[in-house]
Motif scaffolding. Structure first.
Motif, PDB file in Angstrom:
ATOM      1  N   ASP A  28       0.828  -1.209   0.000  1.00  0.00           N
ATOM      2  CA  ASP A  28       0.000   0.000   0.000  1.00  0.00           C
ATOM      3  C   ASP A  28       0.863   1.260   0.000  1.00  0.00           C
ATOM      4  O   ASP A  28       0.636   2.190  -0.769  1.00  0.00           O
ATOM      5  CB  ASP A  28      -0.940   0.012   1.217  1.00  0.00           C
ATOM      6  CG  ASP A  28      -2.019  -1.047   1.069  1.00  0.00           C
ATOM      7  OD1 ASP A  28      -2.181  -1.565  -0.064  1.00  0.00           O
ATOM      8  OD2 ASP A  28      -2.666  -1.372   2.076  1.00  0.00           O
ATOM      9  N   LYS A  29       1.864   1.248   0.908  1.00  0.00           N
ATOM     10  CA  LYS A  29       2.729   2.438   0.995  1.00  0.00           C
ATOM     11  C   LYS A  29       3.474   2.658  -0.316  1.00  0.00           C
ATOM     12  O   LYS A  29       3.593   3.782  -0.800  1.00  0.00           O
ATOM     13  CB  LYS A  29       3.754   2.256   2.129  1.00  0.00           C
ATOM     14  CG  LYS A  29       3.257   2.706   3.484  1.00  0.00           C
ATOM     15  CD  LYS A  29       4.437   2.744   4.456  1.00  0.00           C
ATOM     16  CE  LYS A  29       3.910   2.816   5.890  1.00  0.00           C
ATOM     17  NZ  LYS A  29       4.897   2.325   6.853  1.00  0.00           N
ATOM     18  N   LYS A  40       1.453   4.126  -3.100  1.00  0.00           N
ATOM     19  CA  LYS A  40       1.017   5.512  -2.866  1.00  0.00           C
ATOM     20  C   LYS A  40       2.090   6.510  -3.282  1.00  0.00           C
ATOM     21  O   LYS A  40       1.804   7.679  -3.504  1.00  0.00           O
ATOM     22  CB  LYS A  40       0.645   5.702  -1.385  1.00  0.00           C
ATOM     23  CG  LYS A  40      -0.817   5.335  -1.116  1.00  0.00           C
ATOM     24  CD  LYS A  40      -1.180   5.540   0.339  1.00  0.00           C
ATOM     25  CE  LYS A  40      -2.477   4.811   0.645  1.00  0.00           C
ATOM     26  NZ  LYS A  40      -2.489   4.255   1.999  1.00  0.00           N
TER      27      LYS A  40
END
Lengths: 185, 280, 376
Positions: free
Chosen positions: B230-231, B234
């Protein structure tokens, strides 16, 4: 039919079903209680390119499975006709499709309207495969295997009776074409 | 069934032959713990390996084993799984085995989708033979066969497997030991081809050639570069260069080879589909 | 035609032989002129509960049949020249790991991609020595479609009995020609199965050989843990670099085949009783030689034929004995002289003549007769 061994070459191009009729002839011979060997020579092309099937049929064991002294040659293409016209002996029966144009005309060399049969059948909405018409002509000239055996083998090969009939009729039509032609032996 | 992690390890073969600080022992430990957690009987498990440091992994695992030629762990595993679908099959490979000499087998195993778990301990070089470069050596990095820096870009193995049709693709690292164990267990449980890349370190060769320090500092470097999926996604694309994504990168349910082949057997009029599993 | 009398090609007969032997696994990569075997396997195996997998190459094919065989499933593959070259790598795994499996190599004209649709007999030395390192090899060379069938069954028997890969070396002509074949009825022929271990599971050592030099083989999924390895190993199946252990292992792998050459290697003799000249040939060339023998006999010449049904291990003693009454030997073969090297090695007291042909065409009987006239 007192000769013990028959050798046949079925020649033409890839896609003409020569290996199929070679295998059919061999299988019929085996069904007829004889020994048979069928081998083939072909190029990497599935369609076109010189292709031939050799068939040896014998009452005895077959030592060498390829044809060395052909009793008959069937030529279904210009290339195969040119290849065999001058290389076979005078006693070898040569049957070639008259649609290939002018060819040799020795006492054992016959131009036979094989393609005509195919065309006539097509005009009547039937299918008469050229390879089977050709094989029929060879067998009409030299009956090396009992006809019954072909009926048996075709019935075993094709589940659809109409396909069996079409193939059988094509064989018969081929044999009909050479009726009256005499082998000079 | 009560099982202990030790049931899956050949403790009599320890200590292992790998260098101090090497990641491979950590991966073998995680494999043993994952099998124990899933309570898969050792005699119902087959491990296949190839050649290289991690090709020795089967020595320490107390299951059936097939140790073969360099890069072929996956085709060996494919034969096992296709012939005996009831067995749990793991292919343990280094980056030489999986990505380089066996790269063709990797993409086809992912496409074929046999229910095999492929685990790659990727330390970016050939450790056993003196630190030569592999298909996962990053461009510009030094190895014993790329003294001036490798002129070739490397594979992103997870992207490669996803692109080849792999249904379960995950990445973890030497540092994330718990996550590694969990991901391997999930990969084994997944029905179909599953792939786990462990970002590993080779302090003896790759670390020395590239001045990355000892094992501790190499593992720290790896940890600092690893971001959760996820990080990572992003970040703007131009911010991603120093990082890589970890976790389950791709999971997709699809019929595995065995399921599809049962259909083939049914169409062919073979034995009833139901009776096949466990029949051998 | 009776149900068990068929008119089949050599490739079809090989496939029938494999199914009769109980093969349930095929992994392969299609290649002319062997592809019919893959096609038949893909159609027939799922119908009998077996499995066909088309692999990405022949390296993987060989690996996959080894993996399948380790599960106790009789496994096979088929290929030709270029594919056989790729298989050499994992053929060695089957040798070292002692994994039974059968590889059918339909020889075509080489080297390299050569002439894909033309026959040759030039892989016999590759069959013997192709995979690296000291090893022995079993290779059978059928010369008829009937033999394709029977020798494929025998290949499985030998591979199970001796725990090793077994090669069936046909050639394009034998593989694709059709002949009458008589198939066995189910249960008519006894089949060999690999030796299973006994005793407590925890005491099982996958590479502890019995007195016959062959270790009993567990299967993946059995209680007894099977370790199969391609590296030099001890009885437990772990890598071991002790020189004594290495020699013992390599010697055992070699001897378990070479010491049983009389059991493994058979050949057929034709009209050899009073022959002063023997033709020694294999595959399709043996058929041409047999035809030549019959023709020369008609002329009153005392010639005979030895059809080398087994190429490897080479039957040194038995062959020497079989030609003991001959003055001269003629070895016709479709390569530049591979079999003749072996014949020369063991029959150096005879006049040994070689007739070779390497142009993608079969040797015909007339050529052998001519070679015989010119040699003698």
């Amino acid at each position: 039919m007192n000769k013990k061994e028959w050798q046949v070459i079925l020649a033409g191009e890839g896609g003409q079903g020569l290996v199929f009729i070679g295998a059919l002839l061999g299988e019929a011979a085996v069904a007829d209680g004889k020994n048979a060997a069928q081998s083939a020579s072909y190029t990497i092309a599935s369609r076109g390119g010189f292709t031939k099937a050799d068939v040896v049929i014998s009452d005895d064991e077959i030592s060498f499975p390829e044809v060395t002294e052909p009793d008959a040659v069937l030529a279904l293409s210009a290339g195969s006709l040119a290849r065999y016209a001058d290389t076979i002996g005078p006693e070898t029966v040569l049957i070639y499709d008259s649609a290939l144009g002018e060819g040799p005309s020795g006492p054992n060399q016959f131009s036979v309207p094989l393609s005509e049969v195919v065309k006539e059948a097509a005009a009547e909405g039937r299918r008469a495969p050229l390879n089977l018409v050709g094989l029929g002509a060879v067998l009409g000239m030299i009956e090396m295997v009992n006809w019954d055996a072909f009926e048996k083998v075709l019935s075993a090969k094709f589940p659809a009776p109409e396909v069996v009939k079409a193939n059988w009729d094509a064989l018969m039509a081929g044999a009909e074409l050479v009726k009256g032609l005499k082998r000079d032996s | 069934m009560t099982v202990a992690v030790s049931d899956y390890l050949r403790e009599d073969k320890l200590p292992h032959l790998w260098c101090g600080g090497c990641s491979h022992g950590v991966v073998v430990g995680a494999v043993a713990r994952a099998l124990a957690a899933l309570e898969i009987a050792p005699d119902q498990t087959v491990v296949t390996t190839g050649i290289g440091c991690f090709g020795k992994a089967d020595d320490y695992i107390a299951t059936h084993a097939l140790h073969g030629t360099h890069g072929r762990a996956l085709p060996f595993a494919s034969g096992v799984k296709a012939a005996a679908p009831h067995l749990t099959v793991l292919a343990l490979m280094g980056d030489g085995d999986a990505a380089t000499i066996g790269g063709n087998h990797l993409i086809h195993a992912a496409r074929r989708n046999l229910d095999i778990t492929a685990i790659v301990s990727n330390n970016n070089n050939y450790g056993m033979t003196g630190g030569q470069c592999s298909a996962t050596t990053p461009a510009g990095k030094r190895t014993s066969t790329s003294r001036y820096g490798s002129p070739e870009p490397d594979f992103d193995l997870c992207d490669l497997v996803i692109g080849s049709g792999g249904g379960f693709v995950a990445r973890t690292t030497h540092y994330h030991v718990r996550a590694m164990e969990k991901l391997i267990a999930e990969a084994i449980s997944y029905r179909g081809f599953s792939f786990v890349e462990v970002v590993a370190c080779c302090p003896t060769y790759y670390g020395r050639y590239n001045r990355e320090g000892d094992a501790a500092s190499m593992v720290k470097l790896i940890k600092d570069r690893a971001l959760s999926k996820d990080k990572y996604f992003k970040l703007a694309p131009d911010e991603r260069e120093d990082f890589f994504p970890t976790g389950k990168l791709h999971v997709e349910e699809k019929a595995d080879f065995t399921t599809r082949y049962l259909e083939v057997q049914k169409k062919a009029g073979g034995i009833k589909a139901e009776s096949k599993e466990g029949s051998r | 035609m009776q149900n068990n009398i068929k008119f089949l090609s050599g490739n079809e007969a090989c496939a029938e032989g494999a199914f009769y032997a109980g093969a349930l696994f095929y992994a392969g990569y299609p290649i002319t002129p062997s592809s019919e075997i893959a096609q038949i396997a893909s159609e027939r195996l799922p119908a009998i509960g077996g499995t066909y997998v088309q692999m990405e190459d022949e390296i993987a094919s060989m690996a996959a049949i080894i993996g399948a065989s380790c599960c106790g499933v009789k496994s096979f593959t088929a290929t030709s020249g270029p594919g056989f070259s790729l298989m050499q790598e994992n053929l060695g795994v089957a040798v070292m790991g002692e994994v039974p499996c059968v590889v059918i190599n339909v020889q075509r004209s080489g080297p390299s991609t050569g002439l894909a649709t033309n026959p040759a007999q030039a892989d016999i030395m590759q069959a013997r020595w192709g995979t690296h390192g000291d090893h022995s090899m079993i290779a059978l060379t059928p010369s008829s479609v009937q033999e394709c069938y029977e020798m494929t069954i025998r290949a499985f028997d030998l591979s199970e009995k001796y725990r090793c890969p077994v090669l069936v070396l046909t050639d394009k002509t034998v593989a694709q020609m059709r002949e009458k074949v008589v198939l066995y009825e189910p249960g008519e022929r006894k089949l060999a199965e690999r030796k299973k271990p006994s005793g407590p599971a925890e005491e099982y050592l996958p590479y502890r050989a019995d007195d016959d030099g062959i270790p009993p083989m567990a299967a993946f999924g059995d209680k007894r843990l099977l370790r199969v390895t391609s590296s030099t190993h001890n009885e437990q199946g772990f890598t071991n670099d002790d020189p004594g252990n290495a020699y013992t292992l390599i010697r055992r792998l070699y001897d378990k085949i070479e010491d049983n050459v009389d059991d493994i290697a058979v050949f057929k003799t034709y009209l050899m009783d009073d022959a002063d000249t023997a033709f020694i040939a294999f595959g399709i060339t043996a058929r041409a030689a047999l035809n030549a023998v019959y023709k020369l006999r008609e002329e009153g010449h005392k010639v005979g034929l030895i059809d080398m049904s087994t190429m490897w291990p080479f039957p040194d003693r038995k062959l020497k004995e079989a030609v003991s009454g001959c003055r001269a030997l003629l070895v016709p073969e479709m390569n530049l002289g591979q079999l003749v090297r072996e014949v020369n090695r063991i029959c150096c007291d005879k006049e040994v003549y070689s007739y070779t042909k390497s142009d993608g065409k079969n040797i015909f009987p007339a050529e052998i007769i001519k070679a015989w006239r010119e040699s003698l």
